[in-house]
Motif scaffolding. Structure first.
Motif, PDB file in Angstrom:
ATOM      1  N   ALA A 135       0.617   6.754  -6.755  1.00 22.99           N
ATOM      2  CA  ALA A 135      -0.549   7.633  -6.941  1.00 22.99           C
ATOM      3  C   ALA A 135      -0.202   9.096  -6.702  1.00 22.99           C
ATOM      4  O   ALA A 135      -0.761   9.996  -7.352  1.00 22.99           O
ATOM      5  CB  ALA A 135      -1.671   7.196  -6.004  1.00 22.99           C
ATOM      6  N   ARG A 170      -6.024  -4.925  -1.819  1.00 20.72           N
ATOM      7  CA  ARG A 170      -5.380  -3.626  -2.034  1.00 20.72           C
ATOM      8  C   ARG A 170      -4.982  -3.461  -3.505  1.00 20.72           C
ATOM      9  O   ARG A 170      -5.188  -2.398  -4.105  1.00 20.72           O
ATOM     10  CB  ARG A 170      -4.138  -3.496  -1.155  1.00 20.72           C
ATOM     11  CG  ARG A 170      -4.393  -3.460   0.343  1.00 20.72           C
ATOM     12  CD  ARG A 170      -3.049  -3.341   1.060  1.00 20.72           C
ATOM     13  NE  ARG A 170      -3.103  -3.535   2.486  1.00 20.72           N
ATOM     14  CZ  ARG A 170      -3.314  -2.579   3.385  1.00 20.72           C
ATOM     15  NH1 ARG A 170      -3.523  -1.341   2.978  1.00 20.72           N
ATOM     16  NH2 ARG A 170      -3.309  -2.857   4.684  1.00 20.72           N
ATOM     17  N   ALA A 171      -4.392  -4.507  -4.077  1.00 17.05           N
ATOM     18  CA  ALA A 171      -3.955  -4.446  -5.472  1.00 17.05           C
ATOM     19  C   ALA A 171      -5.144  -4.286  -6.409  1.00 17.05           C
ATOM     20  O   ALA A 171      -5.124  -3.443  -7.322  1.00 17.05           O
ATOM     21  CB  ALA A 171      -3.161  -5.690  -5.823  1.00 17.05           C
ATOM     22  N   ILE A 181      -4.437  -3.099 -10.131  1.00 15.20           N
ATOM     23  CA  ILE A 181      -3.195  -3.814 -10.444  1.00 15.20           C
ATOM     24  C   ILE A 181      -3.511  -5.288 -10.662  1.00 15.20           C
ATOM     25  O   ILE A 181      -4.213  -5.905  -9.847  1.00 15.20           O
ATOM     26  CB  ILE A 181      -2.181  -3.662  -9.294  1.00 15.20           C
ATOM     27  CG1 ILE A 181      -1.831  -2.184  -9.083  1.00 15.20           C
ATOM     28  CG2 ILE A 181      -0.919  -4.469  -9.574  1.00 15.20           C
ATOM     29  CD1 ILE A 181      -1.085  -1.915  -7.794  1.00 15.20           C
ATOM     30  N   GLN A 219       0.829  -1.212   0.000  1.00 12.86           N
ATOM     31  CA  GLN A 219       0.000   0.000   0.000  1.00 12.86           C
ATOM     32  C   GLN A 219       0.857   1.253   0.000  1.00 12.86           C
ATOM     33  O   GLN A 219       0.525   2.245  -0.671  1.00 12.86           O
ATOM     34  CB  GLN A 219      -0.934   0.007   1.205  1.00 12.86           C
ATOM     35  CG  GLN A 219      -1.977   1.121   1.163  1.00 12.86           C
ATOM     36  CD  GLN A 219      -2.953   0.932   0.011  1.00 12.86           C
ATOM     37  OE1 GLN A 219      -3.594  -0.111  -0.108  1.00 12.86           O
ATOM     38  NE2 GLN A 219      -3.066   1.954  -0.850  1.00 12.86           N
ATOM     39  N   GLU A 222       5.898   1.434 -12.293  1.00 16.33           N
ATOM     40  CA  GLU A 222       4.597   0.843 -12.590  1.00 16.33           C
ATOM     41  C   GLU A 222       4.554  -0.498 -11.873  1.00 16.33           C
ATOM     42  O   GLU A 222       5.407  -1.362 -12.119  1.00 16.33           O
ATOM     43  CB  GLU A 222       4.415   0.625 -14.094  1.00 16.33           C
ATOM     44  CG  GLU A 222       3.150  -0.162 -14.444  1.00 16.33           C
ATOM     45  CD  GLU A 222       3.207  -0.791 -15.824  1.00 16.33           C
ATOM     46  OE1 GLU A 222       2.352  -1.628 -16.112  1.00 16.33           O
ATOM     47  OE2 GLU A 222       4.134  -0.450 -16.593  1.00 16.33           O
ATOM     48  N   ILE A 223       3.599  -0.667 -10.976  1.00 17.97           N
ATOM     49  CA  ILE A 223       3.434  -1.976 -10.338  1.00 17.97           C
ATOM     50  C   ILE A 223       2.685  -2.859 -11.329  1.00 17.97           C
ATOM     51  O   ILE A 223       1.469  -2.747 -11.508  1.00 17.97           O
ATOM     52  CB  ILE A 223       2.692  -1.868  -8.991  1.00 17.97           C
ATOM     53  CG1 ILE A 223       3.427  -0.895  -8.059  1.00 17.97           C
ATOM     54  CG2 ILE A 223       2.578  -3.249  -8.344  1.00 17.97           C
ATOM     55  CD1 ILE A 223       2.726  -0.653  -6.724  1.00 17.97           C
ATOM     56  N   ILE A 256       1.852   1.666  -3.547  1.00 18.90           N
ATOM     57  CA  ILE A 256       0.698   2.124  -4.334  1.00 18.90           C
ATOM     58  C   ILE A 256       0.455   3.613  -4.100  1.00 18.90           C
ATOM     59  O   ILE A 256       0.233   4.377  -5.047  1.00 18.90           O
ATOM     60  CB  ILE A 256      -0.552   1.305  -3.967  1.00 18.90           C
ATOM     61  CG1 ILE A 256      -0.412  -0.140  -4.462  1.00 18.90           C
ATOM     62  CG2 ILE A 256      -1.812   1.940  -4.542  1.00 18.90           C
ATOM     63  CD1 ILE A 256      -1.498  -1.084  -3.962  1.00 18.90           C
ATOM     64  N   ASP A 257       0.520   4.029  -2.832  1.00 18.75           N
ATOM     65  CA  ASP A 257       0.291   5.438  -2.499  1.00 18.75           C
ATOM     66  C   ASP A 257       1.377   6.327  -3.099  1.00 18.75           C
ATOM     67  O   ASP A 257       1.100   7.446  -3.557  1.00 18.75           O
ATOM     68  CB  ASP A 257       0.242   5.619  -0.980  1.00 18.75           C
ATOM     69  CG  ASP A 257      -0.974   4.953  -0.347  1.00 18.75           C
ATOM     70  OD1 ASP A 257      -1.915   4.586  -1.082  1.00 18.75           O
ATOM     71  OD2 ASP A 257      -0.968   4.790   0.887  1.00 18.75           O
ATOM     72  N   ALA A 285      -6.561  -0.910  -6.536  1.00 22.13           N
ATOM     73  CA  ALA A 285      -5.710   0.020  -7.284  1.00 22.13           C
ATOM     74  C   ALA A 285      -5.635  -0.318  -8.772  1.00 22.13           C
ATOM     75  O   ALA A 285      -4.916   0.345  -9.522  1.00 22.13           O
ATOM     76  CB  ALA A 285      -4.302   0.029  -6.686  1.00 22.13           C
TER      77      ALA A 285
END
Length: 224
Positions: A30, A53-54, A59, A23, A37-38, A26-27, A57
């Protein structure tokens, strides 16, 4: 990223649980702070929070249940095939609770990072917070390091140092350490993505051309 000259690094993240460090990455993406890039999140356990979580987002996710494989080697072979389908420049272990085979670690040598909740080389393995308390440590913390065949033994990139307080138990200490995890893991990933952090053929971590000490780049937590 607003700067078109910054190349985005493809990253695959491996998880086994809640994915709080995922996370944080990811944050960071963002917020425009991480030039990555995940590309995918892969878990060895189904139905964990990190997969949610993925998905939230946007992903791509995959589950490779290690219990479905006859051996550690067979699991790692399939995991390599799954990761390599995304052609990542970096593999990030974010609470991935598997001991990896030497073939796997060699395949990603110099392009795989792990985070470990201790000031390595102290307290390799599990139950690090209680072990630090039992040992009477005055300082504890967390380390991001390159992954090698030695468990929790690769060269350190960065450590965050957290003081051990008189009223600490393992749970309180773990919570303070985890807050620092979410600071230093995105930072290490950013350094790698920018080409500032590399692992040499001699097994040393180098940051912006300077060989790092055994503890890596060390920061002191701003909070107690």
């Amino acid at each position: 990223m607003s700067d078109s000259n910054v190349k985005t690094l493809k990253v695959v993240v491996l998880i086994s649980g809640s994915g709080s460090n995922l996370q944080a990455l990811i944050d960071g993406v963002a917020a425009g702070e991480l030039p990555i890039e995940i590309a995918a999140v892969i878990s060895n356990r189904p139905d964990v929070m990190g997969l949610t979580r993925a998905a939230t987002a946007g992903i791509p996710t995959a589950v490779l249940d290690h219990k479905s494989f006859a051996s550690r080697e067979a699991f790692d072979q399939e995991l390599m095939r799954t990761i390599d389908a995304y052609t990542p420049g970096l593999v990030v272990l974010a609470g991935f609770m598997r001991i990896l085979t030497p073939e796997f670690t060699q395949h990603y040598l110099g392009r795989m990072l792990n985070i470990h909740p201790s000031l390595l080389p102290k307290f390799q393995g599990l139950h690090t917070h209680q072990r630090a308390l039992d040992a009477g440590e005055q300082e504890h913390g967390v380390t991001v390091h390159f992954v090698t065949a030695e468990l929790d033994g690769g060269p350190a990139a960065i450590q965050a140092v957290v003081p051990v307080l008189a009223n600490d138990d393992a749970n309180l200490l773990a919570k303070r350490v985890q807050r620092q995890e979410h600071v230093i893991y995105p930072l290490a990933v950013k350094w790698f993505a920018l080409g500032d952090l590399v692992m040499t053929d001699e097994g040393k971590a180098v940051l912006k051309g300077e060989t790092l000490p055994a503890c890596g780049y060390q920061i002191k937590a701003n909070e107690p």
